[in-house]
Design an enzyme around this catalytic site. Sequence first.
Site, mmCIF file in Angstrom:
data_model
loop_
_atom_site.group_PDB
_atom_site.id
_atom_site.type_symbol
_atom_site.label_atom_id
_atom_site.label_comp_id
_atom_site.label_asym_id
_atom_site.label_seq_id
_atom_site.Cartn_x
_atom_site.Cartn_y
_atom_site.Cartn_z
ATOM 1 N N HIS A 6 0.819 -1.214 0.000
ATOM 2 C CA HIS A 6 0.000 0.000 0.000
ATOM 3 C C HIS A 6 0.856 1.269 0.000
ATOM 4 O O HIS A 6 0.356 2.344 -0.290
ATOM 5 C CB HIS A 6 -1.065 -0.020 1.113
ATOM 6 C CG HIS A 6 -0.571 0.266 2.500
ATOM 7 N ND1 HIS A 6 -0.292 -0.727 3.425
ATOM 8 C CD2 HIS A 6 -0.337 1.424 3.141
ATOM 9 C CE1 HIS A 6 0.088 -0.185 4.560
ATOM 10 N NE2 HIS A 6 0.068 1.129 4.422
ATOM 11 N N ASP A 19 1.355 -7.731 2.279
ATOM 12 C CA ASP A 19 1.396 -6.290 2.001
ATOM 13 C C ASP A 19 2.835 -5.800 1.820
ATOM 14 O O ASP A 19 3.384 -5.114 2.669
ATOM 15 C CB ASP A 19 0.716 -5.542 3.155
ATOM 16 C CG ASP A 19 0.374 -4.105 2.790
ATOM 17 O OD1 ASP A 19 0.905 -3.600 1.787
ATOM 18 O OD2 ASP A 19 -0.413 -3.481 3.528
ATOM 19 N N SER A 33 4.171 2.057 8.426
ATOM 20 C CA SER A 33 3.932 1.110 7.343
ATOM 21 C C SER A 33 5.218 0.898 6.576
ATOM 22 O O SER A 33 5.878 1.860 6.197
ATOM 23 C CB SER A 33 2.864 1.648 6.398
ATOM 24 O OG SER A 33 1.612 1.291 6.868
HETATM 25 N N1 ARG Z 1 -4.697 0.232 7.923
HETATM 26 C C1 ARG Z 1 -3.437 0.324 7.235
HETATM 27 C C2 ARG Z 1 -2.911 1.750 7.328
HETATM 28 O O1 ARG Z 1 -3.384 2.518 8.088
HETATM 29 C C3 ARG Z 1 -3.521 -0.144 5.831
HETATM 30 C C4 ARG Z 1 -4.229 0.758 4.896
HETATM 31 C C5 ARG Z 1 -4.257 0.296 3.468
HETATM 32 N N2 ARG Z 1 -5.263 -0.732 3.242
HETATM 33 C C6 ARG Z 1 -6.601 -0.477 3.056
HETATM 34 N N3 ARG Z 1 -7.407 -1.483 2.886
HETATM 35 N N4 ARG Z 1 -7.087 0.723 3.029
HETATM 36 O O2 ARG Z 1 -2.322 2.378 6.504
HETATM 37 N N1 GLU Z 2 -1.161 1.086 7.757
HETATM 38 C C1 GLU Z 2 -0.503 2.122 8.496
HETATM 39 C C2 GLU Z 2 0.420 2.982 7.649
HETATM 40 O O1 GLU Z 2 0.193 3.153 6.471
HETATM 41 C C3 GLU Z 2 0.214 1.519 9.639
HETATM 42 C C4 GLU Z 2 -0.780 1.057 10.569
HETATM 43 C C5 GLU Z 2 -0.871 1.943 11.762
HETATM 44 O O2 GLU Z 2 -1.489 3.019 11.702
HETATM 45 O O3 GLU Z 2 -0.304 1.496 12.750
HETATM 46 O O4 GLU Z 2 1.347 3.592 8.132
#
Ligand code: ARG
Ligand code: GLU
Length: 730
Positions: free
Chosen positions: A86, A222, A653
């Site tokens: 991502h 990921d 991330s």
């Molecule tokens: N929760 C993760 C973050 O905060 C992954 C986000 C990307 N994935 C998604 N399905 N939106 O960045």
């Molecule tokens: N998915 C998050 C990011 O893009 C990391 C997850 C979190 O917030 O801990 O940085």
Amino acid sequence: MKKLKWLLLVIAFSPFSFLFANEGMWLPLLLESMNEKEMKSMGMKISAKDIYNINNGSLKDAIVSFGGFCTGEVISEKGLILTNHHCGYSAIQSHSTVEHNFLETGFWAMNHGQELPNAGLFATFIVRMEDVSNAALKGVTENMDEKTRQSVIDKNLAQIRAAAKKNDWEDVMIRPFYEGNKYYLFITETYRDVRLVGAPPSSIGKFGADTDNWMWPRHTGDFSVFRIYADKNNRPAEYSASNVPLKPKKSLSISLDGVEEGDFTMVFGFPGRTYQYLPASAVKQQAEVLNPVKINIRDQALKQIDGFMRNDPKIKIQYASKFASTANYWKKWIGESQGLERTGGIERKLAYEKEFQKRVDANPAFKQKYGNVLPELNKLYAEMEPFALVRDNFTEVTRNTELFTVVGLMNTLHRTYNNNGIAGYTTEKEKILNRLKGFYADYNEKVDEAVFGVLMDTYFKNVPAQFIGDEALATWNKQDESGEKLADYIYSKTRLTDESKIKTLLEMPADNAIEQLSQDEALQFANSLIAKYSETITGKLNELQSSINNLQRIYMQAQLDVFKDKRFYPDANSTLRLTYGKANSYEPRDAVKYELYTDLDGLMAKYIPGDYEFDVPARLIELHEAKDYGVYGKNGKMPVCFIGSNHTTGGNSGSPALDAYGNLVGLNFDRVWEGTMSDYSYDASICRNIMVDARFILFVIDKLGGAGHLVKEMNLVHPKKNQPKAKTAK
Ligand code: ARG
Ligand code: GLU
């Protein structure tokens, strides 16, 4: 035994449990003095110097800020770096066409020549960091007003920057820490030729998509792979075909042994922003007043978009990425508010504040300096609430209605015309037309109209009339105070929602176009909202925020002074941090156990053929059926993801998860939903970060991607078999 129980109870309920073990995003520079002992007691087998050392290559030399929004790490002597899928998403997307859709099929460069450059993408190393607080705060006195204080500091920083010792290809960055009580300087090295080397298909890199986002058990691969290129002297350089792969100061070894319950782990990266030192009143406001407003607005927008996506495959593609980004924080905020409530996060802060106040009141010097800081902060946050509410309504409504994006661009154009005349206008117009091309490619007027309708109902209900422009109010009343009617009226009149109409309009001579634009119903309506918001809210918010910042700084210093017996880490601010904890299963709620690991069997159990979230590549099914896991599997299983008690946040991330020896065992990409309140208040009983196992990454590169040549570049190790240098790639 009894004594122990009593002691545990005291610890659990004392204000000092405010800081849980495993909590904290620590400064690499201070690990030796603040953390090393504890880290070793938790199982770390290396020293703080192996992590941060400015004289020899240390782990920090393998960590990069990836484009400023994620983390990446070097995993080969030829500058290969690993980050999340991502994080690499827009790079992967930008190289994709209908014929070669790398998001769908994945992509693997089979040689350096096939690696794909990405304009604008960069990777920044931290060469060294330094505490420059004394010089930065020179001449600052306690009763200076904020503005004077800032101008003194700005002058100091300019001097520090000018005097900083660095090579000419390096940069200097200075950032405030501990709410502005401390300043650290960073010498950085930024490489701007970063090429895409490989990515799995989205059905692996994004497996589970929004349904599984922020959730455990998780089965997402990921990750994506890039390579840093340098000039012939190994220095940063803009993209050039003659650049060569970077020879890094340090590259991480990759463990094939994984982790077991209780193993020491660390996550090293660039966490974005946390709010650990707010008073309880501010956290309560966030959890109980502001989050619900934002959640409700996104809830409604998402429902509308989802309805369209389900019925129209084209809309599904157009809105997938927007939906995901809106849903991401929507879901996070829900978990955050619930988590704070469930763990008594606010009560814990209140207990802490009580102890703080007690100590302050008992000490005349403290009492004089800090006696009122908490009550005053509480007062200011209360005063801020009505304005913050309008702000969040405004921000969310304008963010989620795409019409406002076009309004913003047209306003920029208008402003440029006023300020820079025809010449400026013409250049700006070209830029905007370019932006609009991308915008309209993924735009559907019907979707946007539906979202606008429901969000306007909410806006006019939530926001007091005194903060809404007269013209907008008049239009609202004329449309019978109905979002649907208002939407129908605006969208049938405006030209902003139609690419060809906007193009025609912008082909007119500048003053004509500007004149026509100013008569557009959407622009008139939106600008009436925007103008009144700026007039009644923006200034007031800035003023309150400035007073709050001042008090937050004093409150932070007060905590440092009053709780000398406690270690404090600074809030995340997108600078390099190390957090450590353990590979750790847990019970998120009564009778539910979250195991440490997921595996490929579990992934396949979620498989739904043809589904947009849960489909898998055919090759993965074959490999699973044949249990063909190569050296990456363990006892007939293929590990996929695992959880740990490492304190992470957005920006982490792509950060490496490291074992006790500093080997890469996984890649951080998420947190569990129950624990997303860790940005305000960390609680090891429900907070876990989620990592994809390094072995699954290698398996996908090698077995699924057929890119074993990349694995050969890496140094694979078996720390648990005491064979630190064993090369196990075929
Ligand atoms: N929760 C993760 C973050 O905060 C992954 C986000 C990307 N994935 C998604 N399905 N939106 O960045
Ligand atoms: N998915 C998050 C990011 O893009 C990391 C997850 C979190 O917030 O801990 O940085």
